[in-house]
Write a protein that holds these residues in place. Structure first.
Motif, PDB file in Angstrom:
ATOM      1  N   MET A   1       0.834  -1.201   0.000  1.00  0.00           N
ATOM      2  CA  MET A   1       0.000   0.000   0.000  1.00  0.00           C
ATOM      3  C   MET A   1       0.872   1.257   0.000  1.00  0.00           C
ATOM      4  SD  MET A   1      -2.843   1.294   2.805  1.00  0.00           S
ATOM      5  CE  MET A   1      -1.637   1.770   4.049  1.00  0.00           C
ATOM      6  N   HIS A   2       1.945   1.221   0.767  1.00  0.00           N
ATOM      7  CA  HIS A   2       2.839   2.375   0.820  1.00  0.00           C
ATOM      8  C   HIS A   2       3.759   2.442  -0.409  1.00  0.00           C
ATOM      9  CE1 HIS A   2       1.536   3.497   4.775  1.00  0.00           C
ATOM     10  NE2 HIS A   2       1.987   2.395   5.357  1.00  0.00           N
ATOM     11  N   HIS A   3       4.141   1.276  -0.927  1.00  0.00           N
ATOM     12  CA  HIS A   3       5.101   1.181  -2.036  1.00  0.00           C
ATOM     13  C   HIS A   3       4.489   1.670  -3.356  1.00  0.00           C
ATOM     14  CE1 HIS A   3       8.657  -0.443  -4.009  1.00  0.00           C
ATOM     15  NE2 HIS A   3       7.912  -1.187  -4.808  1.00  0.00           N
ATOM     16  N   ARG A   4       3.337   1.134  -3.698  1.00  0.00           N
ATOM     17  CA  ARG A   4       2.545   1.554  -4.865  1.00  0.00           C
ATOM     18  C   ARG A   4       3.327   1.604  -6.175  1.00  0.00           C
ATOM     19  NH1 ARG A   4      -2.072   5.828  -2.799  1.00  0.00           N
ATOM     20  NH2 ARG A   4      -2.332   4.893  -0.743  1.00  0.00           N
ATOM     21  N   LYS A   5       4.228   0.684  -6.339  1.00  0.00           N
ATOM     22  CA  LYS A   5       4.963   0.537  -7.597  1.00  0.00           C
ATOM     23  C   LYS A   5       4.958  -0.936  -7.955  1.00  0.00           C
ATOM     24  CE  LYS A   5       8.594   2.572  -5.769  1.00  0.00           C
ATOM     25  NZ  LYS A   5       9.940   3.153  -5.557  1.00  0.00           N
ATOM     26  N   ASN A   6       5.379  -1.242  -9.183  1.00  0.00           N
ATOM     27  CA  ASN A   6       5.531  -2.645  -9.588  1.00  0.00           C
ATOM     28  C   ASN A   6       4.225  -3.430  -9.488  1.00  0.00           C
ATOM     29  OD1 ASN A   6       8.174  -1.862  -7.711  1.00  0.00           O
ATOM     30  ND2 ASN A   6       8.688  -2.605  -9.760  1.00  0.00           N
ATOM     31  N   SER A   7       3.198  -2.943 -10.171  1.00  0.00           N
ATOM     32  CA  SER A   7       1.920  -3.660 -10.201  1.00  0.00           C
ATOM     33  C   SER A   7       2.109  -5.067 -10.751  1.00  0.00           C
ATOM     34  CB  SER A   7       0.923  -2.907 -11.080  1.00  0.00           C
ATOM     35  OG  SER A   7       0.568  -1.673 -10.515  1.00  0.00           O
ATOM     36  N   GLY A   8       1.253  -5.986 -10.315  1.00  0.00           N
ATOM     37  CA  GLY A   8       1.309  -7.343 -10.838  1.00  0.00           C
ATOM     38  C   GLY A   8       0.780  -8.364  -9.857  1.00  0.00           C
ATOM     39  N   ILE A   9       0.992  -9.625 -10.183  1.00  0.00           N
ATOM     40  CA  ILE A   9       0.507 -10.741  -9.361  1.00  0.00           C
ATOM     41  C   ILE A   9       1.690 -11.351  -8.626  1.00  0.00           C
ATOM     42  CG2 ILE A   9      -0.569 -13.027  -9.443  1.00  0.00           C
ATOM     43  CD1 ILE A   9      -2.188 -11.997 -11.873  1.00  0.00           C
ATOM     44  N   TYR A  10       1.515 -11.521  -7.319  1.00  0.00           N
ATOM     45  CA  TYR A  10       2.609 -11.972  -6.455  1.00  0.00           C
ATOM     46  C   TYR A  10       2.182 -13.151  -5.582  1.00  0.00           C
ATOM     47  CZ  TYR A  10       4.896  -7.532  -7.540  1.00  0.00           C
ATOM     48  OH  TYR A  10       5.480  -6.473  -8.195  1.00  0.00           O
ATOM     49  N   ASN A  11       3.114 -14.086  -5.396  1.00  0.00           N
ATOM     50  CA  ASN A  11       2.922 -15.107  -4.365  1.00  0.00           C
ATOM     51  C   ASN A  11       2.984 -14.460  -2.992  1.00  0.00           C
ATOM     52  OD1 ASN A  11       2.697 -17.388  -5.979  1.00  0.00           O
ATOM     53  ND2 ASN A  11       4.885 -17.861  -5.920  1.00  0.00           N
ATOM     54  N   LEU A  12       2.223 -15.045  -2.054  1.00  0.00           N
ATOM     55  CA  LEU A  12       2.341 -14.618  -0.666  1.00  0.00           C
ATOM     56  C   LEU A  12       2.294 -15.847   0.241  1.00  0.00           C
ATOM     57  CD1 LEU A  12       2.783 -12.697   1.513  1.00  0.00           C
ATOM     58  CD2 LEU A  12       0.575 -11.637   1.072  1.00  0.00           C
ATOM     59  N   GLY A  13       3.466 -16.426   0.410  1.00  0.00           N
ATOM     60  CA  GLY A  13       3.663 -17.540   1.336  1.00  0.00           C
ATOM     61  C   GLY A  13       4.904 -17.251   2.147  1.00  0.00           C
ATOM     62  N   SER A  14       5.375 -18.244   2.875  1.00  0.00           N
ATOM     63  CA  SER A  14       6.612 -18.066   3.641  1.00  0.00           C
ATOM     64  C   SER A  14       7.838 -18.349   2.782  1.00  0.00           C
ATOM     65  CB  SER A  14       6.619 -18.998   4.849  1.00  0.00           C
ATOM     66  OG  SER A  14       6.758 -20.349   4.422  1.00  0.00           O
ATOM     67  N   GLY A  15       7.616 -19.085   1.675  1.00  0.00           N
ATOM     68  CA  GLY A  15       8.716 -19.502   0.831  1.00  0.00           C
ATOM     69  C   GLY A  15       9.389 -20.780   1.292  1.00  0.00           C
ATOM     70  N   LYS A  16       8.816 -21.417   2.336  1.00  0.00           N
ATOM     71  CA  LYS A  16       9.435 -22.617   2.909  1.00  0.00           C
ATOM     72  C   LYS A  16       8.356 -23.663   3.192  1.00  0.00           C
ATOM     73  CE  LYS A  16      12.643 -25.039   5.168  1.00  0.00           C
ATOM     74  NZ  LYS A  16      13.734 -25.726   4.453  1.00  0.00           N
ATOM     75  N   ALA A  17       8.359 -24.762   2.438  1.00  0.00           N
ATOM     76  CA  ALA A  17       7.396 -25.843   2.682  1.00  0.00           C
ATOM     77  C   ALA A  17       7.769 -26.611   3.944  1.00  0.00           C
ATOM     78  CB  ALA A  17       7.371 -26.793   1.485  1.00  0.00           C
ATOM     79  N   ARG A  18       6.753 -26.946   4.744  1.00  0.00           N
ATOM     80  CA  ARG A  18       6.970 -27.737   5.966  1.00  0.00           C
ATOM     81  C   ARG A  18       5.924 -28.851   6.020  1.00  0.00           C
ATOM     82  NH1 ARG A  18       9.680 -25.036  10.076  1.00  0.00           N
ATOM     83  NH2 ARG A  18       9.737 -27.096  11.041  1.00  0.00           N
ATOM     84  N   THR A  19       6.217 -29.926   6.733  1.00  0.00           N
ATOM     85  CA  THR A  19       5.286 -31.052   6.800  1.00  0.00           C
ATOM     86  C   THR A  19       4.199 -30.800   7.838  1.00  0.00           C
ATOM     87  OG1 THR A  19       6.447 -32.293   8.532  1.00  0.00           O
ATOM     88  CG2 THR A  19       7.196 -32.622   6.253  1.00  0.00           C
TER      89      THR A  19
END
Length: 317
Positions: free
Chosen positions: A232-250
């Protein structure tokens, strides 16, 4: 003012709480306020006005666009076992198209909720490279409805001056108690262990994975909210983004963390995965998070054990 749809829901109510803590109190909460349990999520929050989902666009047309700072469109039918295509198309795809067009007309920046359910079995990986989105094969109608909007958005010549679609992975944390079957395994584990001292996990029906070693990208809701507010503050680089931790766990990692946080002795057994979801069950998800980092996102993500412990401590309050 900041508009948040799906406001009484899990992620949205956490977002409003954080916005309030940063001094944003002119919040317009949009939802279908027909669930008393869910509405409890709003009781401790500072909200300027509640607007019913079905009349929101009429309400928006009467507002001064210059006073609307941002829209977080998090409202959706999120049940992955919903098979009524008409409902999902109406609430998830068409409603978001209308929101998109209003944000163009009124010059309002927009963040909307997509989903990791768009990735299906992960045949193409979990990479938020937008060129791959048309080829994704979601496993259920919910995932299809989210992917249909992502595809549509990328095809549009006219776009909000800033927009971001966020593919939420397995989000967990406070304010999800109303979600029933769709709540995180952490909440189910906490309740089950509290009542029985034991936890039952789904057995693996895939020879490549041992029981309990199915893997997910579990992401703490505080991290999800932090990303949204940064964007919201950045407001640059529009697009679709992943939002996870980046680390799979069992799932075993997760449940062991719950037992440890509750100071209970581990007692884990396995039951068959319900037949109605067995052939659409994801055995591995892991968000590639490089894209968000390359636009400057500076924060680390909470590790599973720390996130589980923080969540359990809040449940005990």
């Amino acid at each position: 003012m900041i508009i948040v749809t799906g406001a009484a829901g899990f992620i949205a109510s956490n977002l409003i709480k954080k916005l309030n803590s940063e001094g944003f109190n002119h919040i317009i909460a949009v939802d279908k306020f027909d669930n008393p349990e869910k509405n409890k999520n709003l009781e401790d929050l500072k909200i300027q006005e509640k607007v019913e989902r079905d009349v929101f666009f009429e309400w928006l047309d009467k507002q001064d666009a210059k006073k609307v700072e941002f829209i977080f469109h998090l409202g959706a039918r999120t049940d992955t076992t919903e098979f009524d295509i008409a409902i999902l198309t109406k609430l998830n795809t068409d409603y978001t198209k209308k929101m998109w067009k209003k944000c163009i007309d009124m010059q309002i920046p927009l963040i909307y909720a997509s989903s990791a359910a768009t990735y299906g079995l992960g045949e193409l990986g979990y990479d938020d490279d937008e060129s791959k989105i048309p080829d994704l094969k979601p496993l259920n109608p919910y995932g299809i409805s989210k992917n249909e909007f992502d595809k549509w958005a990328l095809q549009q010549e006219k776009r909000p001056f800033y927009w971001a679609g966020l593919k939420f992975f397995n989000v967990y944390g406070p304010r999800e108690y109303h979600k029933g079957r769709m709540a995180s395994v952490i909440l189910h584990a906490y309740r089950q262990i509290s009542e029985t001292g034991k936890m039952k996990l789904f057995r693996s029906h895939n020879p490549e994975f041992k029981d309990g070693e199915q893997m997910r990208d579990f992401v703490f809701v505080d991290d999800v909210v932090k990303v949204m507010i940064w964007l919201m503050h950045h407001r640059k680089n529009s697009g679709i983004y992943n939002l996870g931790s980046g680390k799979a766990r069992t799932f075993l990692d997760l449940v062991k963390a719950v037992f440890k946080s509750m100071k209970k002795e581990e007692d884990i057994s396995f039951i068959d995965t319900p037949a109605d979801i067995r052939d659409k069950y994801q055995y591995f998800t892991e968000a590639k998070m490089e894209k968000l980092k390359t636009i400057g996102y500076p924060y680390e993500f909470t590790d599973l054990e720390s996130g589980v412990d923080a969540y359990i401590k809040e449940m005990k309050l």
